[in-house]
Design a protein around this motif. Structure first.
Motif, PDB file in Angstrom:
ATOM      1  N   GLU A  95      31.636  45.654  45.485  1.00  0.00           N
ATOM      2  CA  GLU A  95      31.013  45.566  44.317  1.00  0.00           C
ATOM      3  C   GLU A  95      31.953  45.054  43.596  1.00  0.00           C
ATOM      4  O   GLU A  95      31.486  44.077  42.483  1.00  0.00           O
ATOM      5  CB  GLU A  95      30.102  46.581  44.214  1.00  0.00           C
ATOM      6  CG  GLU A  95      29.305  46.101  42.987  1.00  0.00           C
ATOM      7  CD  GLU A  95      28.221  47.164  42.457  1.00  0.00           C
ATOM      8  OE1 GLU A  95      27.641  46.960  41.427  1.00  0.00           O
ATOM      9  OE2 GLU A  95      27.843  48.094  43.021  1.00  0.00           O
ATOM     10  N   LYS A  96      32.779  45.854  43.251  1.00  0.00           N
ATOM     11  CA  LYS A  96      34.158  45.538  42.018  1.00  0.00           C
ATOM     12  C   LYS A  96      34.492  44.371  42.500  1.00  0.00           C
ATOM     13  O   LYS A  96      35.165  43.533  41.524  1.00  0.00           O
ATOM     14  CB  LYS A  96      35.130  46.759  42.270  1.00  0.00           C
ATOM     15  CG  LYS A  96      35.982  46.667  40.951  1.00  0.00           C
ATOM     16  CD  LYS A  96      36.763  47.983  40.815  1.00  0.00           C
ATOM     17  CE  LYS A  96      37.620  47.924  39.622  1.00  0.00           C
ATOM     18  NZ  LYS A  96      38.392  49.074  39.688  1.00  0.00           N
ATOM     19  N   PHE A 117      33.477  41.725  44.043  1.00  0.00           N
ATOM     20  CA  PHE A 117      32.568  40.545  43.824  1.00  0.00           C
ATOM     21  C   PHE A 117      32.462  40.341  42.429  1.00  0.00           C
ATOM     22  O   PHE A 117      32.541  39.218  42.071  1.00  0.00           O
ATOM     23  CB  PHE A 117      31.003  41.086  44.675  1.00  0.00           C
ATOM     24  CG  PHE A 117      29.794  39.907  44.084  1.00  0.00           C
ATOM     25  CD1 PHE A 117      30.011  38.686  44.639  1.00  0.00           C
ATOM     26  CD2 PHE A 117      29.173  40.100  43.114  1.00  0.00           C
ATOM     27  CE1 PHE A 117      29.194  37.807  44.503  1.00  0.00           C
ATOM     28  CE2 PHE A 117      28.179  39.323  42.738  1.00  0.00           C
ATOM     29  CZ  PHE A 117      28.225  38.022  43.399  1.00  0.00           C
ATOM     30  N   ASN A 118      32.259  41.470  41.622  1.00  0.00           N
ATOM     31  CA  ASN A 118      32.208  40.969  40.193  1.00  0.00           C
ATOM     32  C   ASN A 118      33.540  40.455  39.756  1.00  0.00           C
ATOM     33  O   ASN A 118      33.314  39.650  38.900  1.00  0.00           O
ATOM     34  CB  ASN A 118      31.951  42.717  39.368  1.00  0.00           C
ATOM     35  CG  ASN A 118      30.513  43.006  39.789  1.00  0.00           C
ATOM     36  OD1 ASN A 118      29.813  42.219  39.925  1.00  0.00           O
ATOM     37  ND2 ASN A 118      30.438  44.343  39.702  1.00  0.00           N
ATOM     38  N   GLU A 119      34.559  40.798  40.099  1.00  0.00           N
ATOM     39  CA  GLU A 119      35.680  40.301  39.835  1.00  0.00           C
ATOM     40  C   GLU A 119      35.966  38.864  40.306  1.00  0.00           C
ATOM     41  O   GLU A 119      36.424  37.861  39.540  1.00  0.00           O
ATOM     42  CB  GLU A 119      36.950  41.410  40.210  1.00  0.00           C
ATOM     43  CG  GLU A 119      38.373  40.783  39.321  1.00  0.00           C
ATOM     44  CD  GLU A 119      38.446  40.927  37.905  1.00  0.00           C
ATOM     45  OE1 GLU A 119      38.971  40.081  37.219  1.00  0.00           O
ATOM     46  OE2 GLU A 119      37.850  41.741  37.477  1.00  0.00           O
ATOM     47  N   MET A 175      33.508  36.703  40.466  1.00  0.00           N
ATOM     48  CA  MET A 175      32.725  35.883  39.558  1.00  0.00           C
ATOM     49  C   MET A 175      33.605  35.757  38.441  1.00  0.00           C
ATOM     50  O   MET A 175      33.292  34.620  38.022  1.00  0.00           O
ATOM     51  CB  MET A 175      31.396  36.658  39.434  1.00  0.00           C
ATOM     52  CG  MET A 175      30.465  36.944  40.848  1.00  0.00           C
ATOM     53  SD  MET A 175      30.152  35.273  41.653  1.00  0.00           S
ATOM     54  CE  MET A 175      29.314  34.336  40.491  1.00  0.00           C
ATOM     55  N   LEU A 176      34.271  36.436  37.961  1.00  0.00           N
ATOM     56  CA  LEU A 176      35.055  36.529  36.615  1.00  0.00           C
ATOM     57  C   LEU A 176      36.064  35.701  36.988  1.00  0.00           C
ATOM     58  O   LEU A 176      36.207  34.723  35.957  1.00  0.00           O
ATOM     59  CB  LEU A 176      35.693  37.662  36.216  1.00  0.00           C
ATOM     60  CG  LEU A 176      34.595  38.635  35.717  1.00  0.00           C
ATOM     61  CD1 LEU A 176      35.191  40.150  35.341  1.00  0.00           C
ATOM     62  CD2 LEU A 176      33.975  38.383  34.342  1.00  0.00           C
ATOM     63  N   SER A 233      38.549  36.507  33.998  1.00  0.00           N
ATOM     64  CA  SER A 233      39.291  37.668  34.392  1.00  0.00           C
ATOM     65  C   SER A 233      40.223  38.033  33.494  1.00  0.00           C
ATOM     66  O   SER A 233      41.008  37.102  33.127  1.00  0.00           O
ATOM     67  CB  SER A 233      39.528  37.373  35.739  1.00  0.00           C
ATOM     68  OG  SER A 233      40.423  38.405  36.406  1.00  0.00           O
TER      69      SER A 233
END
Length: 80
Positions: free
Chosen positions: A23-24, A26-28, A30-31, A37
């Motif tokens: 999840e981390k 994936f979130n990064e 997207m950033l 980022s």
């Protein structure tokens, strides 16, 4: 001579283990895609590589599922 500071080892040491914290990543990812980022370039490169591979694998599986459905529909029509 082995370089223990390669970018793939740095991501585990400086950010997270991609296999354990998806999840981390994936979130990064997207950033990174949105150029928002705050991570160093060495981390962003690996996150983009991992995310790109994940997207490619997803699209390939999706293509296989769609092809399977098309074949099933075609076979049903031929039976009628």
């Amino acid at each position: 001579m082995y370089n223990n500071k390669n970018i793939y080892e740095q991501i585990c040491r400086r950010f997270c283990d991609p296999a354990k914290d998806t999840e981390k990543i994936f979130n990064e990812y997207m950033l990174c895609l949105n150029k928002a980022s705050k991570q160093p370039a060495s981390i962003r490169e690996v996150v983009l590589e991992i995310g790109g591979r994940a997207v490619s694998m997803y699209l390939e599986k999706r293509k296989e599922r769609l092809e399977k459905r098309r074949l099933q529909r075609k076979q049903r029509k031929e039976k009628k």
